[in-house]
Design a protein around this motif. Structure first.
Motif, PDB file in Angstrom:
ATOM      1  N   LYS B 149       0.823  -1.215   0.000  1.00 31.73           N
ATOM      2  CA  LYS B 149       0.000   0.000   0.000  1.00 31.73           C
ATOM      3  C   LYS B 149       0.856   1.263   0.000  1.00 31.73           C
ATOM      4  CE  LYS B 149      -3.918   2.373   1.136  1.00 31.73           C
ATOM      5  NZ  LYS B 149      -3.462   3.744   0.959  1.00 31.73           N
ATOM      6  N   GLU B 150       1.895   1.283   0.846  1.00 34.28           N
ATOM      7  CA  GLU B 150       2.743   2.478   0.946  1.00 34.28           C
ATOM      8  C   GLU B 150       3.427   2.793  -0.381  1.00 34.28           C
ATOM      9  OE1 GLU B 150       5.794   3.036   3.882  1.00 34.28           O
ATOM     10  OE2 GLU B 150       4.332   2.818   5.501  1.00 34.28           O
ATOM     11  N   ASP B 153       0.844   4.166  -2.844  1.00 28.54           N
ATOM     12  CA  ASP B 153       0.516   5.565  -2.550  1.00 28.54           C
ATOM     13  C   ASP B 153       1.616   6.507  -3.029  1.00 28.54           C
ATOM     14  OD1 ASP B 153      -1.825   4.843  -1.420  1.00 28.54           O
ATOM     15  OD2 ASP B 153      -1.174   5.046   0.669  1.00 28.54           O
ATOM     16  N   PHE B 156       1.610   6.649  -6.820  1.00 27.77           N
ATOM     17  CA  PHE B 156       0.478   7.439  -7.321  1.00 27.77           C
ATOM     18  C   PHE B 156       0.710   8.931  -7.148  1.00 27.77           C
ATOM     19  CE2 PHE B 156      -2.783   3.957  -7.571  1.00 27.77           C
ATOM     20  CZ  PHE B 156      -3.191   4.276  -8.852  1.00 27.77           C
ATOM     21  N   GLU B 157       1.217   9.285  -5.957  1.00 26.50           N
ATOM     22  CA  GLU B 157       1.459  10.696  -5.659  1.00 26.50           C
ATOM     23  C   GLU B 157       2.386  11.306  -6.713  1.00 26.50           C
ATOM     24  OE1 GLU B 157       3.691  11.454  -2.047  1.00 26.50           O
ATOM     25  OE2 GLU B 157       2.382  13.152  -1.568  1.00 26.50           O
ATOM     26  N   HIS B 186       8.295   7.602  -8.805  1.00 25.47           N
ATOM     27  CA  HIS B 186       7.115   6.838  -9.227  1.00 25.47           C
ATOM     28  C   HIS B 186       7.505   5.416  -9.635  1.00 25.47           C
ATOM     29  CE1 HIS B 186       4.352   6.246 -13.019  1.00 25.47           C
ATOM     30  NE2 HIS B 186       4.061   5.376 -12.081  1.00 25.47           N
TER      31      HIS B 186
END
Lengths: 244, 249
Positions: B149-150, B153, B156-157, B186
């Motif tokens: 998940k980290e 995220d 995506f950011e 990314h």
């Protein structure tokens, strides 16, 4: 059929036997690498400044104590080391760091200026005062260091300039208006330089983190204030007669 | 609805090697609902009707997602709001305002015409490593590669970067560090990007330097100007990735 569609450059790289330049060369050639050199050399200089400032505070213990401390720096490590060896080791390290710091800064600044050949018609102040004054502040500090060495290391421009009496030489310098002015202006420039430089070095070395950012900025401000106040306390003490 | 009268000072330059100058235009009847680009369209319609050359500017989606538009408005990349020029609305301005409009200014972004600059330097940075190498043709099983998940995220950011170039335009050094960092962080954050993690970082940074962008002095203007909110910490991460890549040789 396979292989027919492999582009020429891929085939070339597959058979490429040329060696890549060493990592150190790549580091020095890249902008991030030069910034790393600045961060590391700046860190060495900062460590030295902390020790230097703490040593300076010995002046408040009086003439004998300060002069004995200065003498101890000369004879440190004897008999394993000869007289003045420690000082020369430190000087070589510092000189290397200073040269690396200045050369990298000079080359990066030239790149930065060339990267924006046409300025904006509608300019506006960008960056904080500490950030904007890094280059000229650095020049001021470099010029100061030259004067400082001629004044208190070699004694050439010191009003007293007596060897083996650093306490009296310090008092002589800070008994002049120009000595105080040069020193205090340079220390303010130094404080600003450290305020941006310390945090910026953490960014460059990749050790900053959102959770660490506030602590690093606070440390930068703390170091800048502590060093500036510590250094400036000496001329102020001479001016006010606390040290004479 | 109150219509505004504006004074526009726009950089006009007929071609890449032509001299340019700020040219003043008065524009009447600007409604607060207009986007900044619609305001320029209105000016261009008038200029065309008067037989003058319209102001050239890049634009495409006008939804703030393509990264085509971009101009420096009163000294700010994309203007006073944190968005793209196409999503900036005239309600951010007042009647009687004087608005300076200039192209991105960077040696690596030469002006083609008026407000249009050549941003192909960004394409060459992407070409140096802003991709993953994977067999195409058959879609892999979606669950074959687990992404923490980290990492998702973080990826995506940074994947939000639309490559508009506002970071370069806002940076006092004309540095492309934020753009390059967004791509490096990314792809390096994801397992799919892991096999080329070191070579990507090394080569994208080398390509960035070769284009003549300036270096990062940690001013932070790039992250403030970025319409997609790419954080300044992406640069910190790229620095870390770069030093790691060099250590690995």
């Amino acid at each position: 059929m396979t292989g027919a569609f492999i582009p020429l450059d891929v085939m070339a790289s597959a058979t490429d036997t040329g060696r890549r330049p060493s990592s150190l060369r790549v580091l020095w050639r890249s902008t991030i690498g030069k910034k790393t050199v600045m961060a590391v050399s700046g860190g060495i200089l900062l460590l030295y400044l902390i020790v230097h400032m703490l040593g300076n505070l010995k002046i408040f213990a009086g003439s004998t104590s300060f002069n004995e401390y200065a003498e101890w720096l000369r004879v440190f490590g004897e008999p394993a080391l000869g007289e003045g060896w420690l000082l020369w080791v430190v000087r070589v390290v510092l000189l290397t760091a200073v040269i690396a710091h200045i050369v990298a800064a000079w080359q990066l600044s030239r790149l930065d200026i060339r990267a924006r050949p046409v300025k904006y018609a509608h300019g506006r102040r960008r960056a904080t005062y500490a950030t904007r004054t890094m280059r000229w502040g650095g020049v001021i500090i470099a010029l100061f260091v030259v004067w400082h060495i001629l004044d208190l290391t070699t004694g050439h421009v010191n009003p007293l300039g007596e060897e083996g009496r650093p306490y009296e030489n310090v008092v002589a310098t800070f008994s002049t208006w120009y000595g105080n002015t040069i020193y205090i202006v340079a220390m303010l420039a130094l404080g600003l330089h450290i305020r941006h430089g310390f945090w910026s070095a953490a960014q460059t070395l990749g050790v900053n983190h959102p959770r660490r950012d506030r602590a690093l900025k606070a440390t930068a401000t703390g170091l800048a204030v502590a060093l500036t106040v510590g250094f400036v306390s000496v001329p102020i003490a001479v001016m006010t007669g606390i040290v004479s | 609805m109150t219509l505004m009268k504006l004074t526009l000072r726009i950089w006009r330059q007929a071609g890449p090697d032509e001299p340019g100058a700020m040219t003043t235009y008065e524009l009447d009847g600007v409604s607060p609902e207009m986007s900044f680009l619609e305001m320029l369209d209105t000016l261009n319609e008038r200029l065309s009707a008067e037989g003058e050359e319209p102001v050239a500017f890049d634009h495409d989606c006008r939804e703030g997602i393509c990264g085509s538009c971009g101009m420096v408005i009163n000294g700010d990349a994309h203007g006073p709001e944190r968005t793209t020029a196409c999503q900036l609305h005239m309600r951010s301005f007042s009647d009687g305002d004087v608005i300076d409009i200039e192209p991105w200014r960077a040696g690596a972004f030469p002006v083609i015409k008026d407000l249009v600059v050549d941003r192909s330097a960004f394409d060459r940075i992407i070409g140096a490593g802003g991709y993953i190498t994977a067999p195409t043709g058959s879609a892999p099983e979606a669950h074959a590669t687990a992404v923490p998940k980290e990492a998702a995220d973080l990826a995506f950011e940074n994947a939000e970067c639309i490559g508009c170039g506002a970071c370069v335009a806002a940076c006092p050094n004309g540095s492309a560090m934020l753009f390059t960092a967004a791509k490096v962080v990314h792809l390096n954050a994801l397992p799919q990007g892991a096999p080329e993690r070191e070579s990507r970082t090394r080569e994208m940074v080398a390509a960035m330097d070769a284009e003549g962008f300036g270096g990062c002095t940690n001013v932070g203007e790039c992250a403030t100007a970025c319409p997609k909110g790419i954080p300044l910490f992406s640069i910190t991460r790229m620095n870390r990735e770069y030093l790691r890549a060099l250590r690995k040789g």
